[in-house]
Design an enzyme around this catalytic site. Structure first.
Site, PDB file in Angstrom:
ATOM      1  N   ASN A 144       0.858  -1.180   0.000  1.00 39.25           N
ATOM      2  CA  ASN A 144       0.000   0.000   0.000  1.00 39.25           C
ATOM      3  C   ASN A 144       0.894   1.231   0.000  1.00 39.25           C
ATOM      4  O   ASN A 144       1.352   1.699   1.043  1.00 39.25           O
ATOM      5  CB  ASN A 144      -0.922  -0.011   1.227  1.00 39.25           C
ATOM      6  CG  ASN A 144      -1.923  -1.140   1.156  1.00 39.25           C
ATOM      7  OD1 ASN A 144      -2.924  -1.037   0.460  1.00 39.25           O
ATOM      8  ND2 ASN A 144      -1.614  -2.243   1.828  1.00 39.25           N
ATOM      9  N   GLU A 145       1.130   1.725  -1.202  1.00 37.51           N
ATOM     10  CA  GLU A 145       2.061   2.840  -1.390  1.00 37.51           C
ATOM     11  C   GLU A 145       1.366   4.167  -1.052  1.00 37.51           C
ATOM     12  O   GLU A 145       0.141   4.211  -0.869  1.00 37.51           O
ATOM     13  CB  GLU A 145       2.544   2.843  -2.845  1.00 37.51           C
ATOM     14  CG  GLU A 145       3.318   1.600  -3.264  1.00 37.51           C
ATOM     15  CD  GLU A 145       4.743   1.552  -2.704  1.00 37.51           C
ATOM     16  OE1 GLU A 145       5.057   2.253  -1.714  1.00 37.51           O
ATOM     17  OE2 GLU A 145       5.549   0.770  -3.261  1.00 37.51           O
TER      18      GLU A 145
END
Ligand code: F6R
Length: 244
Positions: A144-145
């Site tokens: 989850n950037e």
């Protein structure tokens, strides 16, 4: 905060072992959310030792890994399937039918249904008892950037350039690192009954400071963990060195 990664890893491994044994006493499955990367390697080594030397069985364990590169063949050396087999699954008595890792071989159009099914399967076995996490220098948890929403679910994401640079060594150059991955979402991680984020080394200290003491923001997805009552950061002294 532990003196070194080894002591910290042994502590986390023993907590996982206690969950497994408590569930065994009640004839229940233990459902574990697992991570790859350098950070959890010593945790898996200790779990393997507990299996080989102290008889810890994984027969009642169901696992869901956080993520996998996309596209990725499971047999490739860099796949998270290979990683998990090498560091854990090939050395314990887990039923491989109980192992779940996002599938890097899907066709693009098959991914949404796969992701919904991944969420459904986690729910169907009662949810994650514990999710272990590392943290990327972008502040990612799973993949989850920056920009990820706190209620995000399992999905296809684009990897941050820094994440691809950090993976370059494993792939023999950044250009060989896939640009995408399938990852559990932040919302998926949040549903775990316990979340343990581990980080070692001075390299991680700036992002640990942001994650723990920084303002909550999608720019540093790990800051969302500040919202959880069930999260614990397990650090070595170096990773914790910038905390006030
Ligand atoms: C791995 C994962 C990533 C890593 C993170 C840190 O499954 O989801 O978030 O935990 O990139 O990687 P290492 O431990 O190699 O520093």
């Amino acid at each position: 905060v532990f003196k070194n990664p080894k002591e910290a890893s042994i502590n986390v491994a023993h907590r996982i072992a206690n969950i497994i044994k408590d569930k065994q006493k009640n004839n229940l499955n233990a459902v574990l959310g697992l991570a790859t990367g350098a950070t959890p390697i010593a945790v898996y080594a200790e779990l393997v030792r507990l299996h080989k030397e102290e008889g810890l069985s994984f027969k009642n364990v169901i696992t869901f890994n956080l993520d996998e590169y996309y596209p990725m063949q499971p047999t490739a050396a860099q796949s998270y399937v290979s990683f998990m087999n090498e560091h854990l699954f090939d050395h314990i008595d887990i039923d491989k039918n109980n192992v779940h890792i996002p599938d890097g071989t899907l066709k693009l159009e098959e991914i949404p249904a796969f992701c919904l099914d991944y969420e459904r399967k986690i729910g169907e076995v009662g949810g994650l008892d514990m999710q272990i996490l590392g943290i990327g220098r972008t502040g990612h948890i799973g993949f989850n950037e920056p920009g990820s929403a706190p209620n995000s679910g399992t999905r296809l994401v684009t990897l941050d350039d820094l994440t691809r640079r950090d993976a370059a060594r494993d792939f023999g150059g950044k250009s060989f690192v896939p640009t995408k991955a399938i990852t559990m979402g932040i919302g998926t991680i949040f549903k775990a009954r316990e979340i343990v984020l581990m980080a070692w080394n001075r390299k991680k200290s700036p992002i640990i400071k942001k994650a723990v003491e920084g303002e909550m923001s999608s720019e540093v997805p790990a800051t969302y963990l500040q919202l959880s009552d069930n999260v614990e950061f397990v650090l070595d002294e170096d990773a914790a060195s910038l905390l006030t």
